[in-house]
Design an enzyme around this catalytic site. Sequence first.
Site, short mmCIF file in Angstrom:
data_model
loop_
_atom_site.label_atom_id
_atom_site.label_comp_id
_atom_site.label_asym_id
_atom_site.label_seq_id
_atom_site.Cartn_x
_atom_site.Cartn_y
_atom_site.Cartn_z
N LYS A 2 -0.97 -8.94 -6.63
CA LYS A 2 -1.61 -7.89 -7.21
C LYS A 2 -1.12 -7.64 -8.78
O LYS A 2 -1.73 -6.79 -9.53
CB LYS A 2 -1.10 -6.50 -6.60
CG LYS A 2 -1.60 -6.45 -5.01
CD LYS A 2 -1.03 -5.01 -4.45
CE LYS A 2 -1.78 -5.00 -2.86
NZ LYS A 2 -1.19 -6.11 -1.97
C1 PLP Z 1 -1.65 -6.02 -0.90
C2 PLP Z 1 -1.24 -7.13 -0.03
C3 PLP Z 1 -2.13 -7.77 0.86
C4 PLP Z 1 -3.31 -7.37 1.59
O1 PLP Z 1 -4.40 -7.36 0.27
P1 PLP Z 1 -5.60 -6.32 0.33
O2 PLP Z 1 -6.42 -6.75 -0.93
O3 PLP Z 1 -5.27 -5.19 0.51
O4 PLP Z 1 -6.51 -6.95 1.50
C5 PLP Z 1 -1.71 -9.02 1.66
N1 PLP Z 1 -0.37 -9.52 1.19
C6 PLP Z 1 0.50 -9.11 0.29
C7 PLP Z 1 1.58 -9.57 0.10
C8 PLP Z 1 -0.18 -7.96 -0.44
O5 PLP Z 1 0.80 -7.43 -1.17
#
Ligand code: PLP
Length: 442
Positions: free
Chosen positions: A107
Amino acid sequence: MHYYSTNGKAPLATLEKAVVKGLAEDKGLYMPERINPLPKEFFDEMSQMTFQEVAFRVAQSFFGEDIPADDLKRIVYDTLAFDCPIVKVEENIYSLELFHGPTLAFKDVGARFMARLLQYFSSPTGEAGRGVVNVLVATSGDTGSAVANGFLGVEGIHVYVLYPKGKVSPIQECQFTTLGQNITAIEVDGVFDDCQALVKNAFMDAELNQHMRLTSANSINVARFLPQSFYYFWAVAQFMKMRCSENEKMRKSLVCCVPSGNFGNICSALFGKRMGLPISRFIAANNRNDVFYEYLQTGEYRPRPSVQTLANAMDVGDPSNFARIYDLYGKSHEAITKDISGATYTDEQIAETIRQCLKETGYQLDPHGACGYRALKEQLRPGEVGFFLETAHPAKFKDTVEAITGQPVAIPDRLAAFMRGQKQSIPMTKDFKDFKSYLLSQ
Ligand SMILES: *Cc1c(COP(=O)(O)O)cnc(C)c1O
């Protein structure tokens, strides 16, 4: 370029409006009105390019009409101050490591890009220039830290991070509760879906919107989710760089597996495919929160309350970006299942996978990547090569992972630094009235 709402009842928006508002007036999610395919020459040259060069080219395709090339280049290059390497785990199975950023999860990419874009729009003439922009973000664990760190110290922006009390790991929590400055952490007595509901309600509340300028930094924001396509292109470029004799075959049969929760990450990969990215098919790996898996099997989308699992950043019962995927594929279940297959794993299976992978390959998975690795391994067909996304560093889930493997997980320095800070957060109920009166008092 204009952006339309997946609900089809809101007016078209400019990029600036889509980024500042986050969610359309009709509660739909914004979609770019065109997805420009990239020319063949780009794919031919990709193996000679750096990550930043590849990403800039992809970014121009989305944002080139709205942001001058120099500014866009600065935003992209600043965002991608770290690598996303492809690492071989075993024969035909690779990991795309997305945890080399400041908060050790994928993210970081979207959050850093959005912070820089919002700052760009905060120029005195921009729409966002009229007073402080308040960013509301609900987090199931990793979004909060990525957004808070992406925005930390950015003038003219205040960030409120809403997170479910007791449902994020202590290491995750300290990454957004210890920052201070323009970051406020709000500890909600509820689950992630309650946090998300508070944020959505705030955007719909007329009185609140008169009082303060609100925007979202969840993966529903186009500035968060579109830049995630950068690293899918970079993954393919790295495969091309390997120049092995299998290269051509690999390009034709490359499979990508994405551990999914709110489905923003896989959604940006699907946009990439529309732009010509040579990935033959996708796998969406779920934990027990498997509403999407069920949709693939039955054609019916039935959201339900989330349950807590080891892969807590994927504990989402009503994935927002389903609306985008549905729209992208013309609401056709058949078209969706042609490109995407699903998988769902219990906590026991996640733990077993982490143990087995470490023992057999020496590769340390985190609980999210474990879903991805397992789904890829189970579903890879002869002749295919696949990569899964390692979406977070295992040290973010140190206690869980150590309890599973019995082996110590080293904590990277940049993570240890957060853990020395002092926790500050505002307790909150899941009742919108309380949240609203708190915001009105700010
Ligand atoms: C947010 C997150 C996900 C999921 O991603 P999405 O875009 O919400 O499907 C998977 N793994 C980790 C470590 C995350 O922080």
